[in-house]
Design an enzyme around this catalytic site. Sequence first.
Site, PDB file in Angstrom:
ATOM      1  N   ASP A  67       0.828  -1.222   0.000  1.00 55.59           N
ATOM      2  CA  ASP A  67       0.000   0.000   0.000  1.00 55.59           C
ATOM      3  C   ASP A  67       0.857   1.265   0.000  1.00 55.59           C
ATOM      4  OD1 ASP A  67      -0.919  -0.801   3.462  1.00 55.59           O
ATOM      5  OD2 ASP A  67       1.019  -0.430   2.556  1.00 55.59           O
ATOM      6  N   ASN A 136      -7.484  -2.203  14.345  1.00 58.20           N
ATOM      7  CA  ASN A 136      -8.909  -2.460  14.023  1.00 58.20           C
ATOM      8  C   ASN A 136      -9.055  -3.703  13.150  1.00 58.20           C
ATOM      9  OD1 ASN A 136      -7.906  -1.616  11.603  1.00 58.20           O
ATOM     10  ND2 ASN A 136      -9.369   0.038  11.271  1.00 58.20           N
ATOM     11  N   HIS A 138      -7.375  -4.380  10.352  1.00 54.38           N
ATOM     12  CA  HIS A 138      -7.130  -4.242   8.904  1.00 54.38           C
ATOM     13  C   HIS A 138      -5.829  -4.936   8.511  1.00 54.38           C
ATOM     14  CE1 HIS A 138      -4.869  -0.188   9.527  1.00 54.38           C
ATOM     15  NE2 HIS A 138      -3.992  -1.083   9.168  1.00 54.38           N
ATOM     16  N   GLU A 143      -9.722  -1.837   5.324  1.00 52.87           N
ATOM     17  CA  GLU A 143     -10.348  -1.459   6.584  1.00 52.87           C
ATOM     18  C   GLU A 143     -11.616  -2.304   6.835  1.00 52.87           C
ATOM     19  OE1 GLU A 143      -8.685   0.312   8.468  1.00 52.87           O
ATOM     20  OE2 GLU A 143      -8.314   2.376   7.842  1.00 52.87           O
TER      21      GLU A 143
HETATM   22  C1  GLP Z   1      -0.667   0.352   8.466  1.00 51.48           C
HETATM   23  C2  GLP Z   1      -0.228  -0.469   7.266  1.00 51.48           C
HETATM   24  C3  GLP Z   1      -0.393  -1.935   7.516  1.00 51.48           C
HETATM   25  C4  GLP Z   1       0.254  -2.278   8.854  1.00 51.48           C
HETATM   26  C5  GLP Z   1      -0.478  -1.565   9.956  1.00 51.48           C
HETATM   27  C6  GLP Z   1       0.148  -1.880  11.317  1.00 51.48           C
HETATM   28  O1  GLP Z   1      -2.024   0.512   8.414  1.00 51.48           O
HETATM   29  N1  GLP Z   1      -0.988  -0.112   6.068  1.00 51.48           N
HETATM   30  O2  GLP Z   1       0.225  -2.645   6.455  1.00 51.48           O
HETATM   31  O3  GLP Z   1       0.180  -3.671   9.067  1.00 51.48           O
HETATM   32  O4  GLP Z   1      -0.407  -0.157   9.743  1.00 51.48           O
HETATM   33  O5  GLP Z   1       1.259  -1.041  11.499  1.00 51.48           O
HETATM   34  P1  GLP Z   1       2.251  -1.187  12.726  1.00 51.48           P
HETATM   35  O6  GLP Z   1       3.142  -2.326  12.368  1.00 51.48           O
HETATM   36  O7  GLP Z   1       2.981   0.123  12.774  1.00 51.48           O
HETATM   37  O8  GLP Z   1       1.420  -1.466  13.948  1.00 51.48           O
END
Ligand code: GLP
Length: 241
Positions: A67, A136, A138, A143
Amino acid sequence: MEIIICEDVTAGASLCSEIIMKQIKKKKNSVLGLATGATMVPLYKNLTKIYKDKKINFSKVKTFNLDEYFGLDGSEKESFRKFMYDSLFKKTNIKEQNINLLNGKTSNWKKECNDYEHKIKRAGGIDIQILGIGTNGHIAFNEPGSSINSKTRLVKLTSQTIRDNKKYFKNKKMPEYALSMGIKTILSSKKVILLAFGENKSKIIKKFLESKPTKNIPATFLKSHDDLTVILDKKAAKLIT
Ligand code: GLP
């Protein structure tokens, strides 16, 4: 689904690196699906160390990132593109022509997303998709409410996701949209590794494991994948042990 609970983040990152290293040893031109976020920092540190120790050769590996924030490109430090170059691509011998990231500054997001899907297909599909999980539930930026049949597309970020990531946008407004691989895209990977570390992920991990596949917790759709490995540290696993 295989669930592995590691002593700590270092052990979890090292286990994930081992799996990636074995895949590349088996298939030099492996296609890796990569993620961003704090969870990936120890993983990319570990992969960089293994590369520097000459135990892994990325020269034929292709990568596809999950993404990118809509409106950002690699010139902005908040972009996932910048994170990836700084965390992994500049520190290993992954070739520029083998790196694939969504262009957050595209003037035609539908074409960008369709082209991305075709690039993944032309590469033969993703061999291992690495994923984190949002608080959440995702995956990538799919989402709550995302369909299991979703493909790469423009997505609206929830207020929870904006809250969770606002810390990275000190000097600019955080985008409200992103370009993200879809759930169907992710599920078409040959193998999926879900990483979650830290106490702040313990609640969502408990929900993920206890819930049937539901679009309210998009990560639960991963349970329909026939080769899913969930790697947790003890803190993320504290409510399931
Ligand atoms: C973002 C990214 C996800 C990632 C998530 C968790 O939303 N788009 O790919 O898994 O955050 O991030 P973190 O590893 O900082 O908790």
